[in-house]
Write an enzyme that holds these catalytic residues in place. Structure first.
Site, short mmCIF file in Angstrom:
data_model
loop_
_atom_site.label_atom_id
_atom_site.label_comp_id
_atom_site.label_asym_id
_atom_site.label_seq_id
_atom_site.Cartn_x
_atom_site.Cartn_y
_atom_site.Cartn_z
N GLU A 78 13.37 -3.44 -3.69
CA GLU A 78 12.39 -3.63 -4.76
C GLU A 78 13.03 -3.36 -6.11
OE1 GLU A 78 9.52 -0.48 -5.16
OE2 GLU A 78 7.93 -1.80 -5.87
N GLY B 222 0.83 -1.21 0.00
CA GLY B 222 0.00 0.00 0.00
C GLY B 222 0.86 1.25 0.00
N THR C 282 -1.00 -4.25 -6.51
CA THR C 282 -0.87 -5.47 -7.29
C THR C 282 -1.34 -6.69 -6.52
OG1 THR C 282 1.03 -4.48 -8.41
CG2 THR C 282 0.82 -6.88 -8.56
N GLU D 39 12.23 7.75 -15.44
CA GLU D 39 12.57 9.16 -15.24
C GLU D 39 13.11 9.38 -13.83
OE1 GLU D 39 9.79 8.01 -16.78
OE2 GLU D 39 10.50 8.62 -18.78
#
Lengths: 391, 368
Positions: free
Chosen positions: A245, A127, A161, A378
Site C-alpha cells: 500500500e 476494514g 474508502t 510521523e
C-alpha cells in the site's frame, strides 16, 4: 549502471502507451487529466478493459493474471497509465487484498476471489482503521468469536474508502483478546457487505465529498472459509499488505501530470492578463517541484520496495513520506494558478473537473489526507529512523 | 535501466575507502589541512598506484564520460572520507578538458605524468576570470589575474583559459614557475589551499582556440559538477552515519538522545534528503556515461544536492550540540565541506536559473 531503457523496455513502453491512449475511453482519461476524481463507473470500465488485456494486475502471480515483469517494467506500466490519465486499478483489489489472497490464501479462496477481484466483479473495501485504532492499528477492537462454522463479528471500522460502492470488505479482526501482544490476536477475514448486521454510514470530508465511511458490524456471521491464512496470524498479512500500500500511495505519475497541468494553465493569461509562468518566483517554485519529482522518480526506480519475506521494505517509507509531500506541493501549485478564482467558486459535483479553478480548492483540501493515511508521515519517520538509521 | 554497481565498481569503492581509513583520522586531517599543500603526497601516490588518477583522466578509447560512474563511486568515497587530495582540480578537470578538445594525444607525456602522480596540472580561468592572450614573434603571452584558484598553490602546470585578441576563447599550457607568473598561496576559509595568480606577459603554449574551447569548457563543467555532487552525497552519508551514532550513544537526562522523537524524526528527514540527492547524483553520472554532457542534467543534480546539503550540513552540527562547532570533532567538518561544495561551480541560485530556463521545454518532466 545504465539510464536508458533497453530496446525491449522501450518497446514495452510504446506498446503500453499505445494501449492506454487508444483502448481506455478518452472521456475517462480527459476527466482524470483535467484533475477530476475517477467516478465509480470510470474505475470499473477502465479496470475491465485493462483486465481483458491482462494488464490490470501485473504484480500478481502470473497464474492469476500477473506478468513476469521486473520492477522497472512494472514502473513503466504505472508511469504510462498515469501519463495517459487512466484510473488506477482499484488499489484495494489490485495491490492489497489480491496479493494477500494470492500469497496466503488457500486454493479455494484463490479460485473464488482472485479472478473476480482482478475484474472488479467484486469491489473490495479495506476494514483496518477504527475510531480507537488509527496509527496504532494493532490496538483494534473489532471482535470475531467462533460459533460453530462461523465467526461472529462485532465492532466498527472507520475511514473506509468508497465502501458505499463496495461488495466485500477485508477486515482485521480480533480473534484472541487474551494474546500476550495485541498483534498476536488478529486475523484477516473476508466479509460480504450484504451480510445481515452490516451498516455503512457516510463520513463527510472537509471538501464536502463522500469518500469514506464508518462501517458497523452487529452480530455479523462470517463463514470460517473466509478466514485467510492462519487464525491469529493476520497481523503478518497486514504488514505485507501495508508495505505494498505504501508504495502505491506515492502516486508519482499523478503528481507529474498535475504539475504539467499547472504549467499549461500558468502560460494562459490570468484574469488580470498576466502570465503566471512569467513570474520568476512562480517559475522557480514550479521548477523546484519538477526537480523533486524527478529525484523521487529516480529513487523509486533505484530502490526495491516490494514486500520481501513478508516484511515491508523500509525504503517504501521514504517514497510514501516524500511522495505524499509532493502530491500536496502540486495541489498547492495548481491552487496558486487558480488564485482568487478558487475558494469563492460555486460548489460543484464531486470530483468534477469542469470548473478547474474551483476544483483546485477542493483538491487542495482533500489531499491533506495523503500525509495522514497509509501510515502517517510521523509513522513513516519513525520507521525510517528505527529500521534504516537504527535509532 | 538499472542502478546496480558492477563488482569492479564496488571493489573500487572499497579500495578507496580502505586507503583513506588507513591514511587519515580526524586529528590527522586537521594537521594536514593546517600545512601546505593541505593534503598528503603519499596518499596521492597511492591513488596513482591503484589506478584512480588514470581512471580520472578518462578512457582514451571512449568518449570523455565513459568512466563517469567510476568517478562517481570514487568521489563519494572521497567525500565520505573528507579527503583533501585534489582529484577534481588536478585530474578530472584538466583531463576532461583535454579529452573534449581531442588534445589527449598531443599531451600524452604530460597526462602520463599526471596519472602517475608526478605532475599536478590545474585548470584556471574557467570561472570567467579570463586572462588576455596575444601572440607575437616570441609566441603567445598571457596577462591577467585569476583569484582563488583551487589547488593553484601546488600546481606544476596550469591550463589557463584566456580571451585572444579577437575575443575568442583560447586555452594555454603554462608552467607554474614561468617568468612573469606570481603566485600567492593561502589557506582558504574552507580549510583548503588555493592561490591568487597574477600573470604579466607570461609565455604560454597554445592548446586550442575558438568555439571548440567554449564547447569543451561547458562539457567539462558538467563533469566537474557531477563529481562534486557525488562528493557531497558521500559527505552527507558519512555525516548522517556519524550523527546517528551520536544519537545512539550520547546520553543526557539519563537516556540516549535517540529516545527523543524530535531528533529521530529530523534524522529521518535527513535520510530522505540524502536518498533523493543520491538518486540525482546517479542520474548525472549515468547521463555522462552515455556521452551526454548536458548542462541541464548537471544543474538538476546540483539543485537537488544543494537542497539536501544545506539542510543536512546544518542538522549534523545541530544534533551534535556543542561539539558540532568544535573543530576537534569531525561533525563540523562535514558541514564546512558541504557549505564549500554548495558554492563550487556556481551555487544553488545558478543551478535553479538553469533549470527554470528550461521549464517550458517539456510538458511532463521526465528522466529522458
Amino acid at each position: 549502471m545504465q539510464l536508458s531503457l533497453s530496446a525491449e523496455d522501450r518497446a514495452l513502453r510504446d506498446e503500453l502507451r499505445e494501449f492506454f491512449t487508444s483502448e481506455v475511453p478518452q472521456e475517462i482519461r480527459e476527466w482524470v487529466l483535467a484533475g477530476g476524481t475517477p467516478r465509480p463507473d470510470h474505475v470499473v470500465t477502465s479496470q475491465r478493459i485493462l483486465n481483458a488485456a491482462g494488464l490490470a494486475v501485473p504484480a500478481w502471480p502470473v497464474e492469476w493474471g500477473g506478468k513476469s515483469w521486473n520492477q522497472w517494467q512494472r514502473a513503466i506500466w504505472l508511469a504510462e497509465l498515469h501519463r495517459a490519465g487512466v484510473p488506477d486499478p482499484l488499489g484495494f483489489n489490485a495491490t492489497m487484498v489480491g496479493p494477500v489472497i494470492a500469497t496466503f490464501g488457500n486454493e479455494d479462496q484463490k479460485q473464488r476471489f482472485l479472478p473476480a477481484t482482478a475484474n472488479i466483479d467484486i469491489w473490495w473495501a479495506q476494514g483496518f482503521s477504527e475510531p480507537g485504532a488509527g496509527s496504532d492499528l494493532a490496538s483494534l477492537r473489532t471482535r470475531a468469536h467462533r460459533d460453530g462454522d462461523h465467526f461472529v463479528v462485532n465492532g466498527q471500522k472507520t475511514w473506509t474508502t468508497l465502501a458505499q460502492h463496495a461488495d466485500w470488505i477485508f477486515c482485521l479482526v480480533r480473534t484472541d483478546p487474551d494474546a500476550p501482544k495485541p498483534q498476536r490476536g488478529i486475523s484477516f477475514l473476508l466479509i460480504d457487505l450484504r451480510s445481515p448486521g452490516v451498516t455503512v454510514r457516510p463520513i463527510e470530508l472537509i471538501d464536502n465529498t463522500h469518500e469514506v465511511n464508518d462501517i458497523f458490524f452487529d452480530e455479523v456471521r462470517v463463514p470460517v472459509e473466509n478466514l485467510v491464512g492462519v487464525e491469529n496470524e493476520g497481523w503478518s498479512y497486514a504488514k505485507f499488505l501495508l508495505g505494498n500500500e505504501r508504495t502505491g500511495t506515492a502516486q508519482l505519475g499523478r503528481s507529474k501530470a498535475r504539475l504539467a497541468r499547472a504549467k499549461r494553465l500558468a502560460v494562459e493569461p490570468g484574469p488580470d492578463g498576466a502570465v503566471l509562468l512569467d513570474d520568476p518566483g512562480f517559475a522557480a517554485r514550479l521548477a523546484e517541484i519538477e526537480n523533486e519529482l524527478l529525484a523521487l522518480e529516480l529513487t523509486m526506480l533505484r530502490v526495491a520496495t516490494t514486500s520481501a519475506n513478508g516484511k515491508p521494505n523500509p525504503a517504501s517509507s521514504v517514497l510514501k513520506l516524500r511522495g505524499s509531500e509532493l502530491i500536496q506541493a502540486t495541489t498547492e501549485l495548481v491552487l496558486e494558478v487558480a488564485g482568487t478564482r478558487a475558494a469563492g467558486a460555486p460548489a460543484g459535483a464531486e470530483g468534477d473537473p469542469s470548473d478547474w479553478a474551483g476544483q483546485a480548492f477542493s483538491t487542495y483540501q482533500n489531499m491533506r489526507k495523503v500525509t495522514i493515511f497509509g501510515g502517517s508521515s510521523e509513522v513513516q519517520r519513525s520507521i525510517i529512523s528505527s529500521s534504516i538509521l537504527g535509532l | 535501466m538499472d542502478f546496480i554497481l558492477s563488482d569492479e565498481q564496488s571493489l573500487l569503492a572499497e579500495t578507496v575507502r580502505t586507503l583513506y581509513a588507513r591514511s587519515y583520522d580526524v586529528q590527522g586531517r586537521r594537521e594536514t589541512a593546517a600545512t601546505s599543500p593541505g593534503w598528503r603526497s603519499e596518499v596521492w601516490k597511492s591513488l596513482a598506484s591503484i589506478g584512480v588518477l588514470e581512471l580520472g583522466l578518462g578512457d582514451p578509447e571512449g568518449h570523455p564520460g565513459t568512466y563517469a560512474v567510476e568517478v562517481m563511486v570514487v568521489m563519494s568515497e572521497l567525500g565520505a572520507a573528507l579527503a583533501p587530495e585534489p582529484f577534481v582540480d588536478a585530474v578530472l578537470r584538466p583531463g576532461n578538458l583535454l579529452a573534449h578538445l581531442g588534445a589527449r594525444e598531443a599531451h600524452a607525456t604530460l597526462l602520463a605524468q599526471v596519472a602517475e602522480g608526478s605532475t599536478l596540472l590545474v585548470v584556471a580561468g574557467d570561472d570567467g576570470q579570463r586572462c588576455r592572450a596575444w601572440s607575437n614573434t616570441d609566441g603567445w603571452q598571457l596577462s591577467g589575474q585569476v583569484e582563488r584558484v583551487a589547488t593553484g598553490d601546488c600546481a606544476d602546470q596550469f591550463l589557463i583559459v584566456a580571451d585572444d585578441e579577437e575575443g575568442s576563447s583560447a586555452l594555454f599550457l603554462v608552467a607554474a614557475n614561468a617568468d612573469g607568473l606570481t603566485r600567492t598561496r593561502y589557506r582558504s576559509r574552507d580549510s583548503r589551499h588555493r592561490a591568487d595568480l597574477v600573470l604579466d606577459g607570461v609565455a604560454a603554449k597554445l592548446v586550442a582556440s575558438g568555439e571548440q574551447v567554449d564547447v569543451a569548457l561547458e562539457a567539462t563543467a558538467t563533469q566537474a559538477q557531477a563529481a562534486i555532487c557525488a562528493e557531497a552525497v558521500g559527505v552527507m552519508a558519512a555525516g548522517l552515519t556519524q550523527t546517528a551514532e551520536y544519537l545512539r550513544t550520547r546520553t543526557q537526562f539519563g537516556v540516549p538522545l535517540s529516545k527523543f522523537q524530535a531528533l529521530t524524526h529530523r534524522a529521518a528527514d535527513l535520510h530522505v534528503h540524502l536518498e533523493l540527492a543520491r538518486s540525482m547524483s546517479y542520474y548525472a553520472a549515468m547521463t555522462l556515461a552515455e556521452g551526454r554532457f548536458d548542462p541541464l542534467v548537471a544543474a538538476r543534480a546540483k539543485l537537488q544536492i544543494t537542497s539536501a546539503s544545506r539542510k543536512v550540513g546544518q542538522e549534523i552540527v545541530q544534533m551534535h550540540g556543542g561539539v558540532g562547532v568544535a573543530d576537534e570533532h569531525p561533525a563540523g567538518h562535514f558541514f564546512t565541506r558541504l557549505a564549500s561544495l554548495e558554492y563550487t561551480y556556481g551555487g544553488r541560485a545558478d543551478a535553479l536559473n538553469t533549470v527554470v530556463a528550461h521549464v517550458r521545454d517539456h510538458d511532463v518532466v521526465d528522466v529522458y
